[in-house]
Enzyme design. Structure first.
Site, PDB file in Angstrom:
ATOM      1  N   HIS B  51      80.445  43.106  50.858  1.00 16.86           N
ATOM      2  CA  HIS B  51      79.021  43.263  51.137  1.00 16.86           C
ATOM      3  C   HIS B  51      78.743  44.455  52.044  1.00 16.86           C
ATOM      4  CE1 HIS B  51      77.699  39.458  49.318  1.00 16.86           C
ATOM      5  NE2 HIS B  51      78.879  38.989  49.705  1.00 16.86           N
ATOM      6  N   ARG B 312      82.382  27.112  50.037  1.00 15.02           N
ATOM      7  CA  ARG B 312      82.190  27.947  51.216  1.00 15.02           C
ATOM      8  C   ARG B 312      82.144  27.018  52.421  1.00 15.02           C
ATOM      9  NH1 ARG B 312      78.406  28.584  46.742  1.00 15.02           N
ATOM     10  NH2 ARG B 312      76.701  29.694  47.739  1.00 15.02           N
ATOM     11  N   ILE B 335      83.795  30.370  58.206  1.00 19.50           N
ATOM     12  CA  ILE B 335      83.820  31.685  57.552  1.00 19.50           C
ATOM     13  C   ILE B 335      83.333  31.532  56.110  1.00 19.50           C
ATOM     14  CG2 ILE B 335      85.147  33.755  57.104  1.00 19.50           C
ATOM     15  CD1 ILE B 335      85.073  32.971  60.068  1.00 19.50           C
ATOM     16  N   CYS B 399     102.145  38.614  28.346  1.00 20.53           N
ATOM     17  CA  CYS B 399     100.741  38.212  28.169  1.00 20.53           C
ATOM     18  C   CYS B 399     100.058  39.273  27.328  1.00 20.53           C
ATOM     19  CB  CYS B 399     100.053  38.088  29.533  1.00 20.53           C
ATOM     20  SG  CYS B 399      98.251  38.040  29.431  1.00 20.53           S
TER      21      CYS B 399
END
Lengths: 424, 480
Positions: B51, B312, B335, B399
């Site tokens: 952010h 969260r 946090i 994969c």
């Protein structure tokens, strides 16, 4: 390095294409196979039922594959195993296949023609957005099949299967034979996506209930599955409140559809059909890119491997002809082939009257169950073919052998119609 | 009893961030983690956003750590060999009356020290991001916003810490904490441990650990968020993260590209009681798809390859709880977002406090460089060919969807903090993260884990101890 024809995939489609190409005169054919053995998914299909059409006998998957592998060896067709194609590209008229392997490192192979024979993959849980936890014990049916049949390990003891595709049905029986308890097979649609014979032989014979119009709406268990909740769905496939049933189990197998594996086709710019998720091909099974052919489950998902082999032979022959002629034969006309009624798609999507051989097989599937049905082929409004089909089902492929002699010239469209007899 | 200078509880992104910063100092450090791997809790399931820092109230720990963490990220991604892209972000609103709120965010960002912000009209925003919805009336563009792989960030910091001497003990659950003289005794499922200082980075359980030893109690509510992840073919649908301004349609969800080229939608926000409930719900997933379509048009919802939910750790005080809450007991609690962004800054902040308190000298041998598992798929053909020549295992694809080679999987298993589970391999290499969701590769990865770690196939786990994948052998020479 250059090869006349590079075949991507050494399963049933790739093998049959390679052999047909060689027998049609192409000398320089190379098969690229990502697994350490040829044979593709057949190697883990140890049940019988393969080859009834091709060999008039009932073979297991590995036996069916072995017939083609032996032939490839007789014809001395080179094949690179444990080799994964990571890119397919085109510069001008040339095709380039980039592959990697332990043995040869990274190689770029130029190809006169390419046959796409990569097969398909299973739809995962995520594609359905099934809510719940994300514990161990959720497998696609094919993964469970590999664990049981090739690795020799049991993935679960109490099993619910979502989806009644053929692999799901086969695995219901296999898990039962290995000592697991299969509690039910839930199917979102009001009909099964698998072959009738598999419903009888894999579910009915073992008393495993098939719950049509049901889906899984919750998965429980933090580390390992401890249960699932199923519910009935309405005609819009939305769960109906009050029909929820919690089933304790340690395993959820998913057999919820197969997706042709066309990442390489997309990389080179091949046009795909939104219905089949496979390439759009012409009567020669050639894609929108000249010299790139497709066959088997990468083209459209088949019900029987016999038809894969048959289709792949055509692709191989046409690839050989393409290389011999030094390009695609120009044709004045390309007639679109349109599915109508219950027919969902057709392979091919165009037929050129000039280029076509005496016969072209048109394959398709219907989108719903039909009793007392009929398949008709028209050129514009002129009826060319009509044949009754007592039963047509989404799980089974249909075909019409289209005859060149049916065409008089001047047609604009070929229509393939599947419907109920009384619909007319 | 083993004695340490510092024991960090929790190997999530915060615990790993603290561990790496502690490693710059001399001392004996240990990270204890109840899961078998790093990043098994809140850190693994979130929006993966770095952010910009305009969201938090000026003066809060959230604001300080966010802006600082954001600025640390370029150097960190370089040093730790982890993907990070400063793609920028939009906050969009859908009504003229909401435009002042965008201005408020802008002003708050300026106060927090965020640079590179601009206010745009709907048209201007759509010119930059053509798939923004026609309903978008205005947008705040934040150029410093970025995307990261949360797992690789956590693993990178943890491996860097390990490389510089920090010890890790996995499958180790903390059961109690007691003061003994000047030191702490930590009771764990693997026995008692002694430390001069303890760091509480226990995620949604941080209130429990804190409340064992502190006067002032904490209360953490797990706030569950559900997400949908779309195939790589949808990854280019937006080139920046698109947030919705809370308003007209409630609290919105984001639409963001990921560093691996997928498209991520989510999260919902639901407070729950149970600290482990990461189940997704039909209603939650429907909400994600519905709300994401408000800000961004034509999202190819059919390309969803998986969905997941994360928790969260929301603390009642609504800010990060950072610092020495009891003598020698350091909290990194509560946090929640922007926790991922803040983790490196939190690490630096707490390591500084602890270093001073314990008088830990600088570690002159600290090596900031850590190498991750190479990503062959992303290499130029010549470099890839060269890598395969050096180690042929890089030529064996295991994969197929994500094109991950056997060599990369072996590197992941034998890494500094090597993978021990299927999920561990998946998060380190992306094997099994593609469109088939491990259908093809899981039996092969299980074989590799079994061979390399000397386990029977029945002992190979998906993640936790009970997450057995196959239950018994059905045939073969071992069968009695």
């Amino acid at each position: 390095m250059k090869h006349d024809i590079v075949i991507i995939g050494g399963g049933p489609a790739g093998l049959a294409a390679a052999e047909a190409a060689r027998e049609s005169g192409a000398q320089d054919v190379l098969i690229l196979e990502r697994e350490p053995e040829l044979g593709g998914i057949l190697n883990q299909c140890i049940h019988s039922g393969f080859g009834l059409h091709t060999f008039k006998e009932e073979l297991t998957g590995p036996e069916y594959a072995a017939r083609f592998i032996e032939k490839a060896e007789q014809l001395e067709i080179p094949h690179w195993l444990s080799t994964t194609v990571v890119d397919l590209s085109r510069q001008g008229d040339s095709l380039f296949v980039t592959c990697v392997s332990r043995e040869r490192g990274l190689q770029v192979v130029e190809a006169g023609a390419v046959v796409l024979a990569m097969g398909c993959r299973e739809r995962p849980r995520g594609a359905l957005n099934i809510p719940g936890t994300r514990p161990a014990g959720i497998f696609s049916a094919g993964t469970a099949q590999r664990l049981v049949n090739l690795e020799g390990y049991l993935p679960g003891r109490e099993v619910v299967i979502l989806g009644s595709g053929d692999i799901g049905l086969i695995m219901a029986r296999r898990m039962t034979l290995e000592g697991a308890k299969v509690k039910c097979v839930a199917e979102l649609m009001p009909y099964s996506g698998g072959l009738k014979r598999n419903i009888v032989q894999c579910l009915d014979d073992y008393g495993i209930p098939l719950k049509l119009s049901h889906t899984v709406i919750d998965i429980q268990g933090k580390e390992r599955v401890t249960g699932v909740t199923i519910a009935q769905v309405d005609e819009h496939m939305k769960p109906i409140p009050g029909t929820e049933e919690q089933i304790p189990c340690d395993t959820l197998l998913l057999s919820v559809g197969l997706i042709p594996e066309n990442e390489l086709s997309k990389a080179v710019g091949v046009e795909l059909s939104p219905v089949t998720n496979g390439p759009k091909v012409n009567e020669s099974l050639e894609t929108s890119i000249p010299g790139v052919f497709a066959c088997g489950n990468v083209l459209h998902v088949h019900d029987l491997v016999d038809y894969v082999s048959e289709e792949a032979e055509q692709a191989g022959r046409h690839a050989a002809a393409f290389v011999a002629a030094g390009g695609r034969e120009q044709a004045a006309e390309e007639l679109p082939v349109k599915p109508e009624g219950a027919a969902r798609y057709t392979v091919p999507v165009t037929i050129s009257p000039q280029r076509m051989e005496d016969q072209v097989v048109i394959r398709f599937r219907v989108g719903r169950n039909i009793r007392k049905g009929v398949v008709k082929v028209y050129a514009d409004d002129k009826l060319l073919y009509s044949r009754k089909r007592p039963v047509m089902a989404p799980g089974e492929m249909e075909q019409v052998v289209f005859q060149k002699a049916w065409l008089a010239g001047g047609e604009t469209v070929i229509r393939v119609v599947a419907e109920e007899e009384e619909a007319q | 009893m083993e004695q340490y200078d510092v024991i960090v509880v929790g190997a999530g992104v915060v615990g790993s961030g603290v561990a790496r910063e502690l490693a710059r100092r001399k001392g004996r450090f240990l990270v204890v983690e109840r899961a078998p791997d790093v990043c098994e809790g809140t850190s693994k399931a979130n929006s993966a956003i770095i952010h910009a820092g305009f969201d938090a109230e000026p003066g809060t720990m959230k604001a300080k750590m966010n802006v600082k963490g954001n600025r640390m990220m370029d150097q960190l991604s370089e040093e730790l060999d982890i993907p990070f892209k400063r793609v920028g972000a939009f906050v969009v609103c859908f009504a003229k009356e909401e435009l002042p709120k965008l201005q408020e965010l802008y002003d708050r960002g300026v106060k927090n020290g965020v640079t590179g912000m601009r206010l745009l009209t709907g048209e201007e925003a759509r010119a930059l991001e053509p798939n923004l919805s026609e309903e978008v009336e205005g947008a705040l563009l934040a150029e410093t916003s970025g995307i990261v792989c949360p797992f690789e960030l956590t693993l990178g910091m943890a491996e860097s810490a390990s490389k510089n001497g920090v010890e890790f003990s996995f499958d180790t659950e903390v059961t109690g904490l007691e003061r003994q003289g000047e030191d702490w005794v930590l009771h764990t499922s693997k026995g008692d441990l002694e430390a001069r200082a303890v760091v509480n980075a226990a995620g949604v359980y941080a209130d429990w650990l804190h409340n064992l030893v502190c006067e002032k109690k904490l209360h953490i509510t797990p706030r569950r968020g559900e997400y949908c992840l779309l195939d790589r073919t949808a990854g280019g649908h937006v080139s920046r993260t698109v947030f919705q301004l809370p308003g007209k349609y409630g609290k919105g969800v984001l639409v963001s590209p990921t560093v691996h080229g997928n498209l991520l939608l989510g999260p919902t926000a639901k407070d729950i009681e149970e600290k482990e409930d990461t189940a997704t719900t039909a209603a939650g997933l429907a909400e994600v798809l519905e709300k994401s379509a408000l800000g961004v048009k034509n999202i190819p919802a059919r390309q969803v390859i998986t969905s997941f939910s994360g928790l969260r750790a929301h603390e009642d005080g609504d800010d990060f709880v950072l610092g020495e809450s009891a003598p020698g007991f350091f909290d990194a609690a509560g946090i929640e977002s922007p926790g991922l962004t803040s983790a490196p800054a939190i690490g630096e902040y707490l390591a500084e406090l602890i270093g001073e308190k314990l008088g830990l000298p600088e570690n002159p041998d600290f090596d900031p460089i850590r190498k991750g598992v190479p990503k062959l798929k992303e290499m130029e053909p010549e470099q890839r060919a060269e890598m395969i020549r050096e180690n042929p295992a890089y030529g064996q694809i295991v994969c197929r969807c994500e094109e991950v080679s056997q060599g990369e999987i072996l590197d992941a298993i034998h890494g500094i903090l090597g993978a021990k589970t299927l999920d561990g391999v998946k998060r380190r290499t992306r094997a099994g993260m593609g469109r088939c969701q491990a259908g093809f590769c899981s039996p092969r990865v299980m074989d590799l884990l079994s061979k390399e770690l000397g386990l029977d196939l029945t002992q190979v786990r998906k993640s936790g101890n009970q997450a057995q994948i196959v239950l018994e052998k059905t045939r073969g020479e071992d069968q009695a």
